[in-house]
Design a protein around this motif. Structure first.
Motif, PDB file in Angstrom:
ATOM      1  N   ASP A 276     -51.850  46.626  70.783  1.00 22.04           N
ATOM      2  CA  ASP A 276     -51.953  45.420  71.606  1.00 22.04           C
ATOM      3  C   ASP A 276     -50.657  45.192  72.384  1.00 22.04           C
ATOM      4  OD1 ASP A 276     -52.877  43.087  72.684  1.00 22.04           O
ATOM      5  OD2 ASP A 276     -52.768  41.914  70.840  1.00 22.04           O
ATOM      6  N   ARG A 277     -49.517  45.309  71.694  1.00 27.05           N
ATOM      7  CA  ARG A 277     -48.219  45.133  72.371  1.00 27.05           C
ATOM      8  C   ARG A 277     -47.977  46.215  73.413  1.00 27.05           C
ATOM      9  NH1 ARG A 277     -46.584  43.110  67.231  1.00 27.05           N
ATOM     10  NH2 ARG A 277     -46.263  45.211  66.443  1.00 27.05           N
ATOM     11  N   ALA A 278     -48.271  47.460  73.054  1.00 22.20           N
ATOM     12  CA  ALA A 278     -48.030  48.550  74.001  1.00 22.20           C
ATOM     13  C   ALA A 278     -48.893  48.378  75.240  1.00 22.20           C
ATOM     14  CB  ALA A 278     -48.308  49.891  73.335  1.00 22.20           C
ATOM     15  N   LEU A 280     -49.620  45.716  76.723  1.00 22.86           N
ATOM     16  CA  LEU A 280     -49.145  44.645  77.618  1.00 22.86           C
ATOM     17  C   LEU A 280     -48.592  45.244  78.905  1.00 22.86           C
ATOM     18  CD1 LEU A 280     -47.334  42.197  75.189  1.00 22.86           C
ATOM     19  CD2 LEU A 280     -49.478  41.835  76.418  1.00 22.86           C
ATOM     20  N   LEU A 281     -47.855  46.339  78.786  1.00 19.38           N
ATOM     21  CA  LEU A 281     -47.315  46.979  79.981  1.00 19.38           C
ATOM     22  C   LEU A 281     -48.297  47.993  80.549  1.00 19.38           C
ATOM     23  CD1 LEU A 281     -43.568  47.490  79.029  1.00 19.38           C
ATOM     24  CD2 LEU A 281     -44.680  45.534  80.076  1.00 19.38           C
ATOM     25  N   ARG A 283     -51.441  47.921  80.734  1.00 19.49           N
ATOM     26  CA  ARG A 283     -52.514  47.265  81.466  1.00 19.49           C
ATOM     27  C   ARG A 283     -52.258  47.247  82.978  1.00 19.49           C
ATOM     28  NH1 ARG A 283     -52.951  41.571  79.154  1.00 19.49           N
ATOM     29  NH2 ARG A 283     -52.998  42.617  77.141  1.00 19.49           N
ATOM     30  N   VAL A 312     -42.284  50.375  76.634  1.00 16.48           N
ATOM     31  CA  VAL A 312     -42.290  49.852  75.279  1.00 16.48           C
ATOM     32  C   VAL A 312     -42.456  51.023  74.326  1.00 16.48           C
ATOM     33  CG1 VAL A 312     -44.724  49.319  75.573  1.00 16.48           C
ATOM     34  CG2 VAL A 312     -43.513  48.379  73.618  1.00 16.48           C
ATOM     35  N   GLU A 314     -42.583  51.814  69.946  1.00 20.41           N
ATOM     36  CA  GLU A 314     -42.719  51.117  68.666  1.00 20.41           C
ATOM     37  C   GLU A 314     -43.024  52.122  67.570  1.00 20.41           C
ATOM     38  OE1 GLU A 314     -45.190  47.366  66.866  1.00 20.41           O
ATOM     39  OE2 GLU A 314     -44.814  47.577  68.993  1.00 20.41           O
TER      40      GLU A 314
END
Lengths: 378, 378
Positions: A276-278, A280-281, A283, A312, A314
């Motif tokens: 989900d965090r990855a 964000l960019l 998209r 990003v 992680e």
């Protein structure tokens, strides 16, 4: 026609049948709700000709009177207005009466609506379905199976058959499969079938989405009757008809790899949040693609890069990584859809190389499977 | 710049300043949020050049450390990404560090984002407002006064001055007035003013709507500083700047009739619900008009007619009808807006004829007034 009815029961039934009514229909009378009152109670029907919903309100329930039919009959009323009106009426009971020329009076307390109705004889007939081989399944299991597969249907009309979910019934098992040719979702479960019947049909994704909205979360059984071109779901006081899609559904069984070169076991939640965090960019880029790489020490690296905005990276600690080292790219959206559909706190991912489809399953559970095709980026 | 901050406090502040940020700006840097870290704490700023919002996060609160500033400095980060990222970070604390070339690293647990930042020196300066005559009002009263008037501003740019709310401050009283020339809302209340200053300004309705979203419902005071072309609202750790509208606001005092030919007293809720029902059919017509007629026995009849669909007629029992018989037509939407804005369970409506504006007030309360122009139908 004239009857007096409990308003909350009428509101509920109207809301149910409204799910089938659309204002974008070429058949004007289908913008209405058909109301039929007889000695048993009141039946409402809504339809867009693909989906038809019938809701029955019985005369009484135990000792409680719900409807008092003074004169049997029928009418079709504009769904949009009728549904808004019943919601906002002032009293707990509503009286509905049809006068000459289809003029319909809706009365509650000191409020009185006069609506121009349409002739119920002109309303299309519902599909006639013989009471035959019914499949029995509990409502909440049915809803879960729909939820876990329907999101993967195609939204494009290039291959219309892929906009539906393939239901295969055989040997006491229902197997639901959906694919848009980039990913696939599959869920199976035992069901109760009469006469050992078997079926292979395709139900429109839209119908199943509407069905899921309308069914309550109960353990009550739903009966499913499948015919050549229709499927009927029978719940308490509710009939839900959908047409079936015509054509042959592709054989998906050979798409699912049986071997495995890299195996991951991870926490579903941790993995989902990191994707989900990855995303964000990702998209912002063309295709919402994130990368997954296996590192030493059971670490999985999730990354994405969008040159204009930034990048990003992680690290997620897996429970285990077995087999070959791997770098693979895939759609973050497909992965999140798949992870959200899975039940279970731990997942198992089987890769057979960076260019081959991979399979996600809950740990120790073979009844559900999600498959995703990777994206070529390396 | 480098600091470590409590994530939930950062998320809250980012959400607040985001209310001023729009993607539809001609000044590219305003799509960003300015972040300044110094010995006192961290300050975030968002602006669309009409509205600017500054939120301050102090170093510590009592004994709790909120920010630890390792190196003071500043950066501007894309608001859209920064706000999404901080919301989804995995840990309770976040480290933000600016490297060379405005490269900014956002770190939380094992997640690390690299964002391309912009130079904070290029961010427009906020209006300079001298600490002068401040008006003091409790936050919840301010929010109520905004809510009771701002809905009546004009949404059309034909007379731009009417898109704002006229604030008149004099003799220890704040009077807020909004009108779109079809209806008018007015609310006044005593406020604390230094030096007996007086003001007559027009604040954009959009600014007041955003202000109301951002202010908490507390009894804490808000300080309001008014200058020639700006207004500043100061709450705890929050500065909200809005430009004022230029031009003269029309003199609305002479619009409000002082005499009365027909007086109604009614239950607000009953009246509102009956207008709501009547408007279900009226909405389909051109102008959403409902009719009100006084009948014998203190009965008020509400009706509307939409030939294609049907008609509705309803009787509402008033507490009293005094004066001449009346038949009048008006916009159901304006009436519902007005009734929802009024506090109090009973209202008082003063009519001066079917063609003249009428006034709605709560019973025994002169601090608020709603005025509506009727529609000619008879």
């Amino acid at each position: 026609m004239k009857f007096v009815i409990q308003r909350d029961r009428l509101v509920q039934s109207v809301q149910d049948v409204m799910k089938a009514v659309t204002s974008r229909t070429t058949i004007p009378i289908l913008t209405g709700i058909k109301i039929i009152a007889n000695d048993e109670g009141v039946t409402l029907t809504g339809s867009d000709s693909d989906i038809s919903i019938e809701s029955f309100i019985p005369k009484d329930e135990g000792e409680h009177e719900i409807v008092s039919v003074i004169q049997p009959g029928g009418i079709v009323l504009q769904a949009k207005f009728f549904s808004e009106i019943v919601k906002k009426l002032p009293m707990d009971t509503v009286e509905i009466e049809v006068h000459n020329h289809l003029q319909t009076v809706i009365r509650s307390g000191k409020a009185e609506f006069n609506l121009n109705g349409l002739d119920p004889e002109e309303y299309p007939h519902l599909p006639q379905i013989e009471e035959g081989n019914a499949i029995k399944i509990s409502t909440d299991l049915l809803k879960t199976m729909v939820r876990q597969t329907v999101f993967a249907v195609s939204t494009s009309e290039t291959r219309p058959i892929l906009t539906g979910v393939n239901w295969q019934v055989a040997n006491g098992e229902l197997n639901c499969i959906a694919t848009d040719s980039h990913r696939l979702a599959m869920r199976k479960a035992p069901v109760e079938i009469q006469n050992e019947a078997s079926y292979n049909v395709v139900i429109p994704g839209k119908s199943l989405n509407e069905l899921n909205k309308i069914l309550d979360d109960t353990t009550e059984p739903v009966e499913i009757v499948i015919t050549e071109n229709q499927v009927l779901f029978k719940a308490k006081h509710l009939l839900f008809f959908s047409r079936l899609l015509e054509g042959n559904y592709p054989d998906t069984s050979r798409l699912i790899p049986s071997d495995s070169k890299t195996e991951l076991v991870m926490s579903t939640k941790e993995f989902l949040q990191s994707i989900d965090r990855a995303s964000l960019l990702a998209r912002e880029g063309r295709n919402n693609v994130v990368k997954l790489s296996t590192l030493d020490g059971g670490i999985v690296e999730i990354s994405s890069n969008s040159p204009e905005i930034g990048k990003v990276i992680e690290e997620v600690q897996s429970q285990s990584i077995d087999g070959e080292e791997l770098k693979i790219s895939f759609s973050a959206k497909y992965m999140m859809d798949a992870l959200k559909a899975l039940e279970g706190t731990e997942i198992h991912i089987n890769f057979t190389g960076a260019m081959r489809p991979f399979v996600i399953k809950p740990l120790h559970d073979d009844s559900i499977l999600q498959l995703i095709l990777p994206v070529r980026t390396y």
